[in-house]
Scaffold this active site. Structure first.
Site, PDB file in Angstrom:
ATOM      1  N   LYS A 125      -0.992  -9.302   3.287  1.00 20.98           N
ATOM      2  CA  LYS A 125      -0.239  -8.751   4.420  1.00 20.98           C
ATOM      3  C   LYS A 125      -1.118  -7.780   5.200  1.00 20.98           C
ATOM      4  CE  LYS A 125       3.469  -5.900   3.867  1.00 20.98           C
ATOM      5  NZ  LYS A 125       3.005  -4.668   4.523  1.00 20.98           N
ATOM      6  N   GLU A 156       9.453  -3.807  10.371  1.00 21.95           N
ATOM      7  CA  GLU A 156       9.909  -2.533   9.784  1.00 21.95           C
ATOM      8  C   GLU A 156      10.449  -1.598  10.865  1.00 21.95           C
ATOM      9  OE1 GLU A 156       7.122  -0.759   7.078  1.00 21.95           O
ATOM     10  OE2 GLU A 156       8.241   1.121   6.938  1.00 21.95           O
ATOM     11  N   ASP A 176       0.842  -1.199   0.000  1.00 22.59           N
ATOM     12  CA  ASP A 176       0.000   0.000   0.000  1.00 22.59           C
ATOM     13  C   ASP A 176       0.880   1.252   0.000  1.00 22.59           C
ATOM     14  OD1 ASP A 176       0.838  -0.183   2.628  1.00 22.59           O
ATOM     15  OD2 ASP A 176      -1.172  -0.006   3.504  1.00 22.59           O
ATOM     16  N   SER A 177       2.210   1.038  -0.022  1.00 22.02           N
ATOM     17  CA  SER A 177       3.134   2.149  -0.297  1.00 22.02           C
ATOM     18  C   SER A 177       2.834   2.758  -1.661  1.00 22.02           C
ATOM     19  CB  SER A 177       4.589   1.666  -0.254  1.00 22.02           C
ATOM     20  OG  SER A 177       4.770   0.539  -1.099  1.00 22.02           O
ATOM     21  N   ASP A 206      -1.011  -6.113  -0.014  1.00 23.24           N
ATOM     22  CA  ASP A 206      -1.374  -5.491   1.266  1.00 23.24           C
ATOM     23  C   ASP A 206      -2.881  -5.319   1.381  1.00 23.24           C
ATOM     24  OD1 ASP A 206       0.940  -5.083   2.731  1.00 23.24           O
ATOM     25  OD2 ASP A 206       1.330  -3.099   1.886  1.00 23.24           O
ATOM     26  N   GLU A 251      -1.244  -5.233   8.849  1.00 23.42           N
ATOM     27  CA  GLU A 251      -0.444  -4.566   9.874  1.00 23.42           C
ATOM     28  C   GLU A 251      -1.121  -4.693  11.236  1.00 23.42           C
ATOM     29  OE1 GLU A 251       0.354  -0.510   8.745  1.00 23.42           O
ATOM     30  OE2 GLU A 251       1.068  -1.099   6.766  1.00 23.42           O
TER      31      GLU A 251
HETATM   32  O1  KIV Z   1       3.628  -1.045   1.573  1.00 28.86           O
HETATM   33  C1  KIV Z   1       4.780  -1.475   1.492  1.00 28.86           C
HETATM   34  O2  KIV Z   1       5.486  -1.289   0.499  1.00 28.86           O
HETATM   35  C2  KIV Z   1       5.299  -2.235   2.617  1.00 28.86           C
HETATM   36  C3  KIV Z   1       6.773  -2.482   2.651  1.00 28.86           C
HETATM   37  C4  KIV Z   1       7.480  -1.230   2.951  1.00 28.86           C
HETATM   38  C5  KIV Z   1       7.131  -3.580   3.594  1.00 28.86           C
HETATM   39  O3  KIV Z   1       4.581  -2.592   3.485  1.00 28.86           O
END
Ligand code: KIV
Length: 266
Positions: free
Chosen positions: A114, A183, A47-48, A86, A116
């Site tokens: 993934k 992280e 989600d970056s 994510d 959080e």
């Molecule tokens: O969103 C993302 O790119 C991430 C990585 C930085 C691990 O969660």
């Protein structure tokens, strides 16, 4: 490079054999193809993308629809790497929403999702794993909690916070998470989490004594605007193409040359 398609059991075997796992983000088919050809084991549709694709100052505005769009695109570029997507902010606040959101990402081509958070999201992880959806946890600096954390800062520095992070990591593994991203935590804390768990622990700003490394591909390629966090390395320096820079990252992770001490926190 192992030419076989990467799977979750394959990643667990890599941990057992102490083979370092290389992971990079990708958001479109073309970059995904280059990352795959460079030999990355896992590709993360992070989600970056809120930051690096959409130009926002946090990941909070990213929606499940955004993640589905980019996951479908990345899927088309991959042959070997495991595709992780994510679950974005507020898309897994209870079991039903986690199942619904993860289902959309898996149908888009993800092979793992993934999330959080720590012990508080154990019910969601159990629900996903119970339906055959592989889960990767994410602890330490969790960007979806940026306002609660008070900014993008190193986590787990005092003993109380370190103990809580170790407990959260154990809780996620017990709930069935198949992998964990850590992280921005002190290298010694990350090393202790990695040695306590049988699932792979992938670091980003977590030092070298973990089971693998992930970076945002735009950071690896020197595209992201400054300020760049300490854990980032621009692999375009000394490389004559994007493909060569991605290969240099993968080789440095495999040979445990990256991260160096200068990229880690104490
Ligand atoms: O969103 C993302 O790119 C991430 C990585 C930085 C691990 O969660």
């Amino acid at each position: 490079m192992n030419p076989e398609k990467l799977t979750l059991p394959g990643l667990l075997r890599m941990k057992a054999k102490s083979d370092a796992i290389a992971m990079l983000t990708a958001y479109d088919a073309s970059l995904a193809r280059l990352v795959d050809q460079a030999g990355a084991d896992c590709v993360l549709v992070g989600d970056s993308l809120g930051n690096v694709i959409q130009g926002r100052d946090s990941t909070l505005p990213v929606t499940v629809a955004d993640m589905v769009y980019h996951t479908e695109a990345v899927r088309r570029g991959l042959a070997r790497a495991l595709l992780i997507a994510d679950l974005p902010f507020l898309s897994y606040h209870d079991r039903a929403s986690a199942l619904d959101s993860a289902g959309r990402l898996m149908r888009a081509g993800a092979e793992m999702v993934k999330l959080e958070g720590g012990a508080a999201i154990v019910p969601q992880i159990e629900a996903l794993v119970g339906q055959g959806i592989p889960v990767c946890g994410h602890l330490g600096l969790t960007p979806q909690h940026v306002h609660q954390l008070g900014g993008y800062r190193v986590q787990g520095r005092d003993e109380q916070a370190a103990a809580r992070l170790r407990e959260d990591a154990a809780a996620l593994a017990r709930a069935g998470a198949g992998m964990l991203v850590l992280e921005c935590v002190p290298a010694s804390l990350a090393a202790s989490v990695s040695s306590a768990l049988t699932i792979p622990v992938i670091g980003i700003g977590a030092g070298s004594n973990v089971d693998g490394q992930v970076l945002v591909s735009y950071d690896v390629l020197g595209i992201s605007p400054p300020p760049r966090p300490r854990f980032v390395k621009n692999f375009m320096v000394g490389s004559d193409s994007i493909g060569a820079a991605l290969e240099a990252f993968v080789a440095a992770v495999r040979e445990r040359r990256f991260p160096a001490a200068e990229h880690a926190y104490r």
